[in-house]
Motif scaffolding. Structure first.
Motif, PDB file in Angstrom:
ATOM      1  N   GLU A   1      -2.845  -4.574   4.550  1.00  9.66           N
ATOM      2  CA  GLU A   1      -2.168  -4.265   5.808  1.00  9.66           C
ATOM      3  C   GLU A   1      -1.425  -2.923   5.760  1.00  9.66           C
ATOM      4  N   LEU A   2      -0.876  -2.598   4.591  1.00  9.66           N
ATOM      5  CA  LEU A   2       0.016  -1.430   4.537  1.00  9.66           C
ATOM      6  C   LEU A   2      -0.585  -0.192   3.876  1.00  9.66           C
ATOM      7  N   LYS A   3      -1.752  -0.334   3.274  1.00  6.89           N
ATOM      8  CA  LYS A   3      -2.257   0.792   2.484  1.00  6.89           C
ATOM      9  C   LYS A   3      -2.476   2.064   3.312  1.00  6.89           C
ATOM     10  N   GLU A   4      -2.653   1.882   4.617  1.00  2.00           N
ATOM     11  CA  GLU A   4      -2.869   3.065   5.466  1.00  2.00           C
ATOM     12  C   GLU A   4      -1.649   3.998   5.458  1.00  2.00           C
ATOM     13  N   TYR A   5      -0.472   3.446   5.133  1.00  5.40           N
ATOM     14  CA  TYR A   5       0.697   4.330   5.065  1.00  5.40           C
ATOM     15  C   TYR A   5       0.598   5.264   3.858  1.00  5.40           C
ATOM     16  N   TRP A   6       0.113   4.722   2.738  1.00  6.32           N
ATOM     17  CA  TRP A   6      -0.057   5.618   1.578  1.00  6.32           C
ATOM     18  C   TRP A   6      -1.136   6.664   1.893  1.00  6.32           C
ATOM     19  N   ASN A   7      -2.118   6.281   2.677  1.00  8.13           N
ATOM     20  CA  ASN A   7      -3.162   7.256   3.050  1.00  8.13           C
ATOM     21  C   ASN A   7      -2.692   8.216   4.128  1.00  8.13           C
ATOM     22  N   GLY A   8      -1.548   7.915   4.729  1.00 12.79           N
ATOM     23  CA  GLY A   8      -0.959   8.815   5.718  1.00 12.79           C
ATOM     24  C   GLY A   8      -0.150   9.893   5.027  1.00 12.79           C
ATOM     25  N   ARG A   9       0.902  10.338   5.692  1.00 12.33           N
ATOM     26  CA  ARG A   9       1.740  11.387   5.087  1.00 12.33           C
ATOM     27  C   ARG A   9       2.892  10.721   4.331  1.00 12.33           C
ATOM     28  N   VAL A  10       2.891  10.871   3.027  1.00 13.42           N
ATOM     29  CA  VAL A  10       3.901  10.199   2.197  1.00 13.42           C
ATOM     30  C   VAL A  10       5.020  11.182   1.871  1.00 13.42           C
ATOM     31  N   ILE A  11       6.224  10.828   2.292  1.00 19.85           N
ATOM     32  CA  ILE A  11       7.366  11.740   2.121  1.00 19.85           C
ATOM     33  C   ILE A  11       8.415  11.064   1.241  1.00 19.85           C
ATOM     34  N   HIS A  12       8.633  11.617   0.052  1.00 22.26           N
ATOM     35  CA  HIS A  12       9.688  11.088  -0.816  1.00 22.26           C
ATOM     36  C   HIS A  12      10.948  11.928  -0.623  1.00 22.26           C
ATOM     37  N   ILE A  13      12.068  11.259  -0.417  1.00 25.55           N
ATOM     38  CA  ILE A  13      13.346  11.978  -0.278  1.00 25.55           C
ATOM     39  C   ILE A  13      14.206  11.631  -1.485  1.00 25.55           C
ATOM     40  N   VAL A  14      14.676  12.658  -2.179  1.00 25.22           N
ATOM     41  CA  VAL A  14      15.455  12.407  -3.409  1.00 25.22           C
ATOM     42  C   VAL A  14      16.568  13.428  -3.552  1.00 25.22           C
ATOM     43  N   GLY A  15      17.559  13.100  -4.382  1.00 21.14           N
ATOM     44  CA  GLY A  15      18.588  14.069  -4.754  1.00 21.14           C
ATOM     45  C   GLY A  15      18.077  14.942  -5.896  1.00 21.14           C
ATOM     46  N   LYS A  16      18.718  16.104  -6.074  1.00 14.09           N
ATOM     47  CA  LYS A  16      18.181  17.076  -7.045  1.00 14.09           C
ATOM     48  C   LYS A  16      18.188  16.564  -8.482  1.00 14.09           C
ATOM     49  N   ASP A  17      19.072  15.626  -8.799  1.00 12.26           N
ATOM     50  CA  ASP A  17      19.127  15.124 -10.178  1.00 12.26           C
ATOM     51  C   ASP A  17      17.855  14.401 -10.590  1.00 12.26           C
ATOM     52  N   ILE A  18      17.076  13.945  -9.614  1.00 14.81           N
ATOM     53  CA  ILE A  18      15.881  13.191  -9.986  1.00 14.81           C
ATOM     54  C   ILE A  18      14.600  13.863  -9.474  1.00 14.81           C
ATOM     55  N   ALA A  19      14.720  15.167  -9.170  1.00 16.60           N
ATOM     56  CA  ALA A  19      13.550  15.889  -8.647  1.00 16.60           C
ATOM     57  C   ALA A  19      12.447  15.982  -9.705  1.00 16.60           C
ATOM     58  N   VAL A  20      12.820  16.137 -10.984  1.00 21.66           N
ATOM     59  CA  VAL A  20      11.788  16.267 -12.017  1.00 21.66           C
ATOM     60  C   VAL A  20      11.014  14.959 -12.192  1.00 21.66           C
ATOM     61  N   PHE A  21      11.704  13.853 -12.157  1.00 23.18           N
ATOM     62  CA  PHE A  21      10.974  12.583 -12.270  1.00 23.18           C
ATOM     63  C   PHE A  21       9.949  12.458 -11.141  1.00 23.18           C
ATOM     64  N   HIS A  22      10.364  12.903  -9.942  1.00 21.03           N
ATOM     65  CA  HIS A  22       9.467  12.752  -8.792  1.00 21.03           C
ATOM     66  C   HIS A  22       8.443  13.878  -8.672  1.00 21.03           C
ATOM     67  N   GLY A  23       8.796  15.052  -9.184  1.00 22.41           N
ATOM     68  CA  GLY A  23       7.908  16.209  -9.001  1.00 22.41           C
ATOM     69  C   GLY A  23       7.032  16.469 -10.204  1.00 22.41           C
ATOM     70  N   VAL A  24       7.331  15.836 -11.330  1.00 26.14           N
ATOM     71  CA  VAL A  24       6.510  16.041 -12.528  1.00 26.14           C
ATOM     72  C   VAL A  24       5.889  14.707 -12.976  1.00 26.14           C
ATOM     73  N   PHE A  25       6.724  13.745 -13.346  1.00 20.66           N
ATOM     74  CA  PHE A  25       6.161  12.524 -13.946  1.00 20.66           C
ATOM     75  C   PHE A  25       5.432  11.641 -12.930  1.00 20.66           C
ATOM     76  N   TRP A  26       5.992  11.541 -11.743  1.00 18.20           N
ATOM     77  CA  TRP A  26       5.331  10.703 -10.727  1.00 18.20           C
ATOM     78  C   TRP A  26       3.958  11.257 -10.341  1.00 18.20           C
ATOM     79  N   PRO A  27       3.820  12.568 -10.076  1.00 21.08           N
ATOM     80  CA  PRO A  27       2.461  13.060  -9.794  1.00 21.08           C
ATOM     81  C   PRO A  27       1.497  12.796 -10.946  1.00 21.08           C
ATOM     82  N   VAL A  28       1.980  12.928 -12.185  1.00 21.90           N
ATOM     83  CA  VAL A  28       1.083  12.680 -13.312  1.00 21.90           C
ATOM     84  C   VAL A  28       0.674  11.195 -13.333  1.00 21.90           C
TER      85      VAL A  28
END
Ligand code: MSP
Length: 463
Positions: A242-269
């Motif tokens: 039912e919900l997978k179409e949201y992941w196939n849509g535009r996925v926007i993660h909002i984070v504070g700068k202290d955790i940008a590396v986890f989201h911008g490096v490790f999560w993409p990997v």
């Protein structure tokens, strides 16, 4: 990444919060921005799913429960109830509140682990380094500053058998990804590039089983490392038919700068390694400071959103968070400025405008229900601002529109010319829709038969 803009499904996420203590203004900042953007995208016709939740399987939560002599599960259950209650008070409406202790999430974390193991991307080795419980992060000796984590938190030395994830294999794929324009603001990408410039290292992804966490599949002596468990929440929450179409849509993660590396490096990997579609945007904000220091639970300098709401209102708090937004800079919390700005903008420019125009029409026996909507170029600018995640421009645009309407009331002496007043009101009907994402409580205000004062000036507690 951003080529997914025209997709009408949008998936907005906040980080999941550590339930070791009450939410403070810093933590609710990400939530306020996310809720605002969710509502703004919906206003312009997008179908949005908004996810938030709690990141429960970490040492700091275990420690906080032990301090209160409570079972961890009971401790987190209590805090989660209180989080939900406090979030509601800020008029934040999520579509799912995922807890990492939810069964479906736990199962999916184990499936994720098994998938990577099958691809031979996980191996067992020895971890030699440092661990900071406050950051729930591993550090190398070279990262430490005066024997402490870069955040100033205490670290402990570790030398343990552990599982590792072969991040290093993804260096070039990640560099390729970094050529795409996926961070807001754009220059955030430089920090991510800097982080991998000396080469990605394999990430330690397990810890000894303390009885609180998700066991490593087929090796119950270990638990899955908290970030490896937590980051997958974004995907897991909509990993259903039912919900997978949201992941196939535009996925926007909002984070504070202290955790940008986890989201911008490790999560993409992690997404690349598991052959999943990449997220689309990483919106990074700065911090609320108190006396030049980051507001944080561990520093004990927190401002409580519930107290502000009890003293004033949720509208005031939302307004201040969205106006300041912290996208460009850190912000020092200043109660007087919060009130002055609300009085100048929300009351002075917006609420007074609505009341003034409405009163002119009412005096002339014109029902506002009979008036249609009229757009202007400013609406196109607002739509662009939403799609570009440009909160500052959104804010400027809606108040420019107020200024323009106020000026035209004066210029055309609208109180003497009902046709002009009607035209201006028809524009204002459109404009009000764009105030609702900031102030959800004003929805339906125009259903009233008589002119309404939306906001009164707020006095400071000392006035
Ligand atoms: N549990 C992790 C996130 C895992 S997401 C897969 C975590 N939790 S947190 O509770 O410490 O922080 C949650 C959010 O609050 C982060 O975006 C963080 O940047 C934000 N803030 C915490 N303190 C802050 C300020 N003082 N100012 C603004 N936001 C800050 O990290």
């Amino acid at each position: 990444m951003n080529n997914n803009r025209k997709n009408k499904k949008v998936y907005i996420t906040t980080p999941i919060f550590y339930p070791n203590a009450e939410l403070h203004l810093g933590s609710t900042h990400t939530l306020s921005i996310a809720d605002f953007l969710t509502r703004a995208f919906r206003t312009i016709g997008y179908d949005v799913f908004f996810l938030t939740g709690t990141d429960e399987h970490c040492e700091k939560v275990e420690k906080a429960a032990a301090k209160k002599s409570m079972l961890v599960q009971n401790f987190v259950d209590e805090i989660v109830d209180s989080f939900k209650m406090n979030i509601k008070k800020i008029d934040i409406e999520y579509d799912r509140f995922l807890r990492t202790s939810d069964d479906d999430h736990k199962q999916k974390v184990q499936e994720f682990w098994k998938y990577l193991e099958k691809k031979q991307l996980i191996y067992k080795g020895k971890y030699e380094g440092y661990y900071s419980v406050a950051d729930e992060t591993f550090f190398k000796e070279s990262d430490l500053i005066d024997g402490k984590a870069p955040t100033g938190a205490e670290v402990r030395k570790e030398s343990v058998d552990a599982y590792f994830f072969k991040c290093s294999q993804f260096q070039s794929k990640l560099e390729e990804l970094f050529e795409k324009d996926f961070t807001t603001p754009k220059n955030r990408i430089n920090e991510l590039k800097g982080y991998i410039s000396e080469g990605l290292f394999d990430l330690c992804i397990s810890r000894k089983n303390t009885g609180w966490g998700i066991p490593v599949p087929n090796d119950e002596q270990y638990l899955v490392y908290v970030w490896f468990d937590a980051l997958t929440n974004y995907f897991n929450a909509c990993d259903t038919e039912e919900l997978k179409e949201y992941w196939n849509g535009r996925v926007i993660h909002i984070v504070g700068k202290d955790i940008a590396v986890f989201h911008g490096v490790f999560w993409p990997v992690m997404l690349m390694a598991s052959d999943r579609k990449m997220f689309d945007d990483l919106l990074v904000h700065n911090w609320w400071l108190v006396k030049e220091e980051k507001m944080s639970k561990s520093k004990g300098n927190v401002i409580s959103p519930s107290e502000i709401i009890a003293k004033y209102s949720a509208n005031l708090l939302r307004f201040y968070c969205i106006k300041e937004n912290l996208i460009k800079n850190d912000g020092s919390f200043d109660e007087k400025k919060m009130i002055d700005d609300f009085n100048a903008f929300a009351v002075g420019k917006f609420s007074n405008l609505v009341y003034r125009l409405w009163t002119i029409l009412h005096r002339n026996d014109i029902s506002i229900q009979s008036i249609g909507e009229k757009t202007t170029d400013i609406e196109a600018r607002i739509i662009d601002a939403i799609e570009n995640l440009d909160i500052n421009d959104y804010f400027d645009a809606i108040f420019n529109w107020c200024d323009s309407l106020n000026q035209r009331i004066e210029h055309h002496k609208a109180w003497k010319d009902v046709e002009i007043a009607k035209t201006l009101f028809s524009e204002m009907k459109v404009l009000i829709k764009y105030f609702e994402p900031i102030f959800p409580s004003i929805q339906g205000i125009l259903n009233s038969e008589t002119p309404q004062i939306i906001f009164h000036s707020i006095k400071t507690a000392n006035e």
